[in-house]
Design an enzyme around this catalytic site. Structure first.
Site, mmCIF file in Angstrom:
data_model
loop_
_atom_site.group_PDB
_atom_site.id
_atom_site.type_symbol
_atom_site.label_atom_id
_atom_site.label_comp_id
_atom_site.label_asym_id
_atom_site.label_seq_id
_atom_site.Cartn_x
_atom_site.Cartn_y
_atom_site.Cartn_z
ATOM 1 C CD GLU A 142 0.275 1.807 3.877
ATOM 2 O OE1 GLU A 142 1.166 1.929 4.739
ATOM 3 O OE2 GLU A 142 0.519 1.565 2.676
ATOM 4 C CD GLU A 186 2.700 -1.973 6.548
ATOM 5 O OE1 GLU A 186 3.618 -1.267 6.063
ATOM 6 O OE2 GLU A 186 1.783 -2.457 5.876
#
Length: 481
Positions: free
Chosen positions: A165, A376
């Site tokens: 991320e 995720e």
């Protein structure tokens, strides 16, 4: 549904080093930026630290046993940079190398494919004090660190992630200001950090290939698919601005090997310093495209026209103690808006399962048949255990089932999805949210004297059933639980 060989699909849980390992100062580990922040900063509003967390460092065998017993065939985790290189560069800490060798070897002994992330938010403090990824010197440091890991673990690790991320890390650190070094609304630094992370990732990918290792390497992004609200006056203009702000810089460089053509004009038009863009980086992007994309999928960016008021970020790290709805307003660009038909969790974030399908189809349409892993997906909750420690987390099951159903629909429509990881394998430290916000399939009892006991939740058994259904050829895995 027409899918890939079901036995090859990866099902697992995910963790991150600072959030689960504990052992913050053991066996030669150096200070990380979160060690310093959690110990010293008044902005650590919940007062929690990752000093012990769920103590994965000493209890990894127990956690990996539970993963294998739950039907998983993979385990996603990150390496602590400061555990390998305590000063960020230079001398290697053999104690850290030994720990990750033990984890990797135990994963393989349990039939769990290691999926290893090099950087998940936790810079060595030495490098953070030099400006972190806003300083180009840290690009070289990251590549040095990556090489140490590739050489130490690359014979057994076949799935590598460079950075987790990068956009969200830059966003929280430089726009929201809730992650160290806690800059607020710093657009210049935000774009510089994202860009330098992109260069660092591409250079690490190129290095990995030059070493002749036989695995795959990619990057993980947070889902930033843009949806424009009905009635928006300038949908095309807002979409372009939003995609340049959220994800195009990272996706175009990592998947196409080039900067988005509209980026430099966009930065200059809005008075944002573009001096960080160097001509020499073009070759790095070209040579360092990812083998796959990891997608952390929770929500969408639901946007409309800017209305009025100053630029402001809306973020909730207080859970039920705040009424804030997650979002942003950027003056003269766009603002997030509320969809009254969509539920939100207690931290003000939308629960919108359809974003899984939309994000995957958007990636396919723009970037072709790139393999994608859902690295995720999960649901943060306050939870109440019964007297035995068992949690009936039906809300989590309902939420995750909806996202997984949309993943299967995207696969049926041609998306090349290769795996799914629940966030998280067990309850762990949730950054500035502390320990009340729980994501785990396995409960960890953090109460004093409870010895961090592990108790599988209802979602653990549901996920095990879903995997079993999938392998048995079910068209609707998980729905019969």
């Amino acid at each position: 549904m027409v899918l890939m060989d079901r036995k090859q699909f990866l099902w697992g849980g995910a963790t991150a080093a600072y959030q689960c390992e504990g052992a913050w100062n053991e066996d030669g580990k150096g200070l990380g930026e979160w060690d310093v922040f959690s110990h010293e900063s008044p902005l650590n509003i919940n007062g929690a630290t990752g000093d012990v967390s769920c103590d994965f460092y000493h209890r990894y065998q127990e956690d990996l046993d539970l993963a294998a017993e739950g039907g998983h065939n993979t385990f996603r985790f990150s390496i602590s940079w400061s555990r390998i290189l305590p000063s960020g560069t230079g001398e290697i800490n053999q104690g850290g190398v030994d720990f990750y060798n033990r984890v990797i070897d135990y994963c393989l002994s349990k039939g769990l494919e290691p999926n290893v992330t090099l950087f998940h938010y936790d810079l060595p403090d030495v490098l953070a004090r030099k400006g972190g990824f806003a300083n180009r010197e840290v690009i070289d440091a990251f590549v040095e660190y990556a090489e140490v890991c590739f050489r130490a673990f690359g014979d057994r690790v076949k799935l590598w992630v460079t950075i987790n991320e990068p956009r969200y890390y830059a966003y929280c650190s430089n726009m929201v200001g809730n992650y160290p070094p806690n800059h607020e609304l710093d657009f210049d630094r935000y774009f510089k950090v994202v860009y330098n992370e992109a260069v660092a990732s591409s250079r690490a990918v190129a290095l990995y290939r030059s070493l002749g290792l036989d695995g795959k390497i990619g990057i993980v992004i947070d889902n930033c698919n843009v949806e424009i609200a009905p009635g928006t006056k300038d949908p095309q203009g807002i979409r372009l601005k939003a995609e340049l702000f959220y994800d195009r810089l990272m996706l175009d460089t990592q998947l196409r090997g080039e900067l988005p053509g509209a980026l430099i004009p966009f930065l200059r038009e809005n008075g944002i310093d573009d001096s960080f863009v160097l001509f020499e980086d073009a070759l790095s992007f070209e040579q360092g495209t990812s083998d796959f994309l990891g997608l952390n999928c929770y929500n969408r960016m639901y946007l409309t026209d800017y209305s009025e008021g100053p630029t402001e970020v809306f973020h909730n790290n207080k859970g039920a103690g705040s009424k804030k709805k997650e979002g942003i307003r950027i003056k003269d660009w766009f603002e997030t808006t509320d969809d009254p038909t969509t539920k939100r969790n207690l931290w003000g974030r939308e629960i919108y399962p359809r974003c899984m399908y939309n994000a995957l189809m958007g990636i396919k349409e723009r970037y072709g048949d790139i393999p994608v892993y859902i690295t995720e997906n999960g649901h943060g909750c306050y939870e109440q255990a019964d007297e035995s420690g068992y949690v009936e987390d039906d809300d989590r099951i309902e939420m995750m089932q909806g996202y997984i159903d949309n993943m299967f629909e995207a696969m049926k429509d041609g998306c090349n999805v290769r795996g799914y990881y629940a966030w998280s394998s067990m309850d762990l430290y949730s950054w500035v949210n502390g320990y009340e916000k729980r994501y785990g399939l396995v409960r960890v009892d953090f109460a004093e004297g409870a010895d961090l006991k592990r108790i599988p939740k209802k979602s653990y058994y549901w996920f095990k059933s879903l995997i079993r259904d999938y392998l048995a050829g079910s068209e609707h895995p998980g729905h019969n639980y």
